[in-house]
Every structure is written in structure tokens, then in C-alpha cells.
Design an enzyme around this catalytic site. Structure first.
Site, PDB file in Angstrom:
ATOM      1  N   ARG A  50       0.518  -1.511   0.354  1.00  0.00           N
ATOM      2  CA  ARG A  50       0.087  -0.072  -0.076  1.00  0.00           C
ATOM      3  C   ARG A  50       0.602   1.368  -0.324  1.00  0.00           C
ATOM      4  NH1 ARG A  50      -4.391   2.044   4.947  1.00  0.00           N
ATOM      5  NH2 ARG A  50      -4.946   4.108   3.466  1.00  0.00           N
ATOM      6  N   ARG A  97      13.109 -21.520  20.825  1.00  0.00           N
ATOM      7  CA  ARG A  97      11.639 -23.577  21.114  1.00  0.00           C
ATOM      8  C   ARG A  97      10.815 -22.571  19.935  1.00  0.00           C
ATOM      9  NH1 ARG A  97       7.724 -24.026  26.364  1.00  0.00           N
ATOM     10  NH2 ARG A  97       6.665 -25.173  25.360  1.00  0.00           N
ATOM     11  N   HIS A 144       9.346 -25.067  16.658  1.00  0.00           N
ATOM     12  CA  HIS A 144       7.835 -25.769  16.397  1.00  0.00           C
ATOM     13  C   HIS A 144       7.827 -25.393  15.010  1.00  0.00           C
ATOM     14  CE1 HIS A 144       4.171 -25.988  16.369  1.00  0.00           C
ATOM     15  NE2 HIS A 144       3.413 -24.533  16.760  1.00  0.00           N
ATOM     16  N   ARG A 161       6.384 -26.518   9.436  1.00  0.00           N
ATOM     17  CA  ARG A 161       6.673 -25.984   8.335  1.00  0.00           C
ATOM     18  C   ARG A 161       7.180 -26.951   7.289  1.00  0.00           C
ATOM     19  NH1 ARG A 161       1.378 -23.510   8.009  1.00  0.00           N
ATOM     20  NH2 ARG A 161       1.417 -22.262   9.856  1.00  0.00           N
TER      21      ARG A 161
END
Length: 111
Positions: free
Chosen positions: A22, A91, A95, A100
Site C-alpha cells: 500500500r 523454542r 516448532h 512447515r
């Protein structure tokens, strides 16, 4: 289907700084991220490339006739490159990588 950007920003224990389309006027050549499905399919890759070229030309045309960047960006596709900075503790990174990089993860996210 969520885009990789929408997927990664769902991690609540991380903080993000994302470049805004934008407020950034994209002068010159616009960067696009080539999707994985184009790598093994020449015809799909050429079609995707033509679409990106058309979107880029439309964006610059809208700017040239006086449209604001925040309005002209509406013709840009999901493949438009966007910079992101992401911070998390160790940590949370473990995760994120576990989720992923799993086989069930979105292919572009694994990449």
C-alpha cells in the site's frame, strides 16, 4: 487455500515486519516469486510469466494515469514478492520448522 505469507503469520509467538504494498510504490521492474508448479511444466510456466508481465504492465499503466500506488496494487497477484522480517525465540523456531517442513505442509512453505 492460504498463501505462504498468510500461513507463516499465524504463528502467534513470533513477531513480523512486512513490507506494505500500500505504501511502497514499485518503480521499475516488479519482483515475482515463481511457483513450484511452473518448474516441471513449461507451458504453465510460460502462461504464468505472461500473466505476471500483464499485471506489471497494468500496475505501471494505472500509476501513469494518476492512480495512487495503494489503488494500483489491486492488479498485482499473490506471486508478487514481499519482504518479511520474522523474529521468534529458539523454542518457537523449532516448532515452526517442525510444522512447515513436514510432508503435509504447503510445498512453497517447505521450500
Amino acid at each position: 487455500m492460504a498463501t505462504p505469507m498468510a500461513e507463516i503469520t499465524r504463528h502467534r509467538l513470533a513477531s513480523f515486519c512486512i513490507e506494505s504494498q500500500r505504501y511502497v510504490c514499485m518503480d521499475g521492474e516488479i519482483a515475482f516469486v515463481r511457483p513450484l508448479f511452473c518448474e516441471n511444466d513449461h507451458e504453465a510456466g510460460e502462461s504464468w510469466r505472461a500473466c505476471m508481465l500483464g499485471a506489471e504492465q497494468s500496475y505501471h499503466h494505472l500509476l501513469s494515469i494518476g492512480c495512487k500506488p495503494q489503488d494500483a496494487r489491486k492488479v498485482l497477484p499473490n506471486s508478487t514478492a514481499t519482504r518479511i522480517v520474522m523474529k521468534a525465540n529458539l523454542r518457537e523456531w523449532r516448532h515452526i520448522f517442525a510444522l512447515r517442513t513436514a510432508k503435509a505442509a504447503y510445498p512453497e512453505m517447505r521450500q
